[in-house]
Write a protein that holds these residues in place. Structure first.
Motif, mmCIF file in Angstrom:
data_model
loop_
_atom_site.group_PDB
_atom_site.id
_atom_site.type_symbol
_atom_site.label_atom_id
_atom_site.label_comp_id
_atom_site.label_asym_id
_atom_site.label_seq_id
_atom_site.Cartn_x
_atom_site.Cartn_y
_atom_site.Cartn_z
ATOM 1 N N UNK A 116 0.953 -1.209 -0.002
ATOM 2 C CA UNK A 116 0.147 0.063 0.207
ATOM 3 C C UNK A 116 0.839 1.170 -0.094
ATOM 4 N N UNK A 117 0.618 2.214 -0.443
ATOM 5 C CA UNK A 117 1.211 3.465 -0.754
ATOM 6 C C UNK A 117 0.437 4.538 0.685
ATOM 7 N N UNK A 118 -0.355 4.043 1.281
ATOM 8 C CA UNK A 118 -0.972 4.614 2.677
ATOM 9 C C UNK A 118 -0.012 4.804 3.481
ATOM 10 N N UNK A 119 -0.224 5.715 4.272
ATOM 11 C CA UNK A 119 0.724 5.905 5.367
ATOM 12 C C UNK A 119 0.288 5.242 6.619
ATOM 13 N N UNK A 120 -0.777 4.694 6.747
ATOM 14 C CA UNK A 120 -1.316 3.957 7.759
ATOM 15 C C UNK A 120 -2.056 2.764 7.436
ATOM 16 N N UNK A 121 -1.913 1.462 8.232
ATOM 17 C CA UNK A 121 -2.805 0.291 7.902
ATOM 18 C C UNK A 121 -3.140 -0.601 9.248
ATOM 19 N N UNK A 122 -4.117 -0.908 9.079
ATOM 20 C CA UNK A 122 -4.632 -1.772 10.387
ATOM 21 C C UNK A 122 -4.015 -3.146 10.140
ATOM 22 N N UNK A 123 -3.622 -3.639 11.328
ATOM 23 C CA UNK A 123 -2.952 -4.997 11.408
ATOM 24 C C UNK A 123 -3.952 -5.879 11.613
ATOM 25 N N UNK A 124 -3.724 -7.280 11.484
ATOM 26 C CA UNK A 124 -4.624 -8.508 11.448
ATOM 27 C C UNK A 124 -4.445 -8.866 13.083
ATOM 28 N N UNK A 125 -5.384 -8.913 13.781
ATOM 29 C CA UNK A 125 -5.409 -9.226 15.338
ATOM 30 C C UNK A 125 -5.187 -10.878 15.377
ATOM 31 N N UNK A 126 -4.465 -11.224 16.417
ATOM 32 C CA UNK A 126 -4.398 -12.670 16.695
ATOM 33 C C UNK A 126 -5.065 -12.710 18.200
ATOM 34 N N UNK A 127 -6.336 -13.241 18.126
ATOM 35 C CA UNK A 127 -7.283 -13.404 19.240
ATOM 36 C C UNK A 127 -7.393 -14.744 19.640
ATOM 37 N N UNK A 128 -6.200 -15.495 19.745
ATOM 38 C CA UNK A 128 -6.308 -16.775 20.246
ATOM 39 C C UNK A 128 -6.602 -17.161 21.576
ATOM 40 N N UNK A 129 -6.623 -16.303 22.544
ATOM 41 C CA UNK A 129 -6.462 -16.315 23.916
ATOM 42 C C UNK A 129 -6.630 -15.031 24.792
#
Length: 170
Positions: A116-129
């Motif tokens: 992406x050429x964007x200045x921000x991006x959401x990360x994928x969450x690891x909600x395993x516990x």
């Protein structure tokens, strides 16, 4: 007239108390870390940056006596702070881990194949516990691991913004 005023007062109190209960039932606690990506960082090699999360310790009490439970990561975002107008296009992947005294390291958020050429991006969450043990222990540490597609032409400063959520313990 008196009944109308009394009814309005009772309704106002009920609405305010519902909002208070809602905020007590689930809270969100923020944490941010700045990571410097130097021009000397090679491409296609994982690099690590570690920060102590003192403000999370303040929110959670920094001990097992904190009256919260079911702590989870609720949001994770990476943003370019400098250079102004910079983008995340140089990054191949970003991973965020948490640990504390006496606990193992836990992956809480990541993003691969960043294109992406964007200045921000959401990360994928690891909600395993739940993260209760980690955030309620002393010395909470956040480690950011990143890999570049190519070297940057100038130093880059990125911000990792995390939000944790919890509910009150009984």
């Amino acid at each position: 007239m008196k009944n109308m005023f009394l009814t309005a007062a009772v309704a106002s109190v009920a609405l305010v108390s519902c909002g208070t209960v809602q905020s007590l039932v689930q809270n969100t606690f923020p944490y941010t870390a700045n990571v410097l990506v130097s021009t000397g960082v090679p491409a296609d090699k994982e690099v690590s940056s570690t920060a102590t999360a003192s403000n999370v310790q303040t929110w959670f009490g920094g001990n097992n006596n904190a009256k919260i439970k079911d702590v989870r990561i609720s949001d994770a975002k990476v943003s370019v702070v400098s250079p102004s107008g910079g983008s995340l296009n140089a990054f191949k992947s970003i991973k965020v881990y948490v640990s504390s005294s006496g606990t193992g390291e836990r992956l809480i958020a990541s993003r691969s194949n960043i294109s992406t050429n964007a200045s921000s991006v959401n990360l994928d969450l690891e909600n395993s516990g739940f993260l209760d043990e980690v955030v309620k222990s002393t010395g909470l540490t956040v480690r950011t691991v990143y890999e570049l597609k190519n070297q940057t032409s100038s130093d880059m400063n990125i911000k990792i913004a995390l939000n944790f959520s919890s509910i009150p313990a009984n």
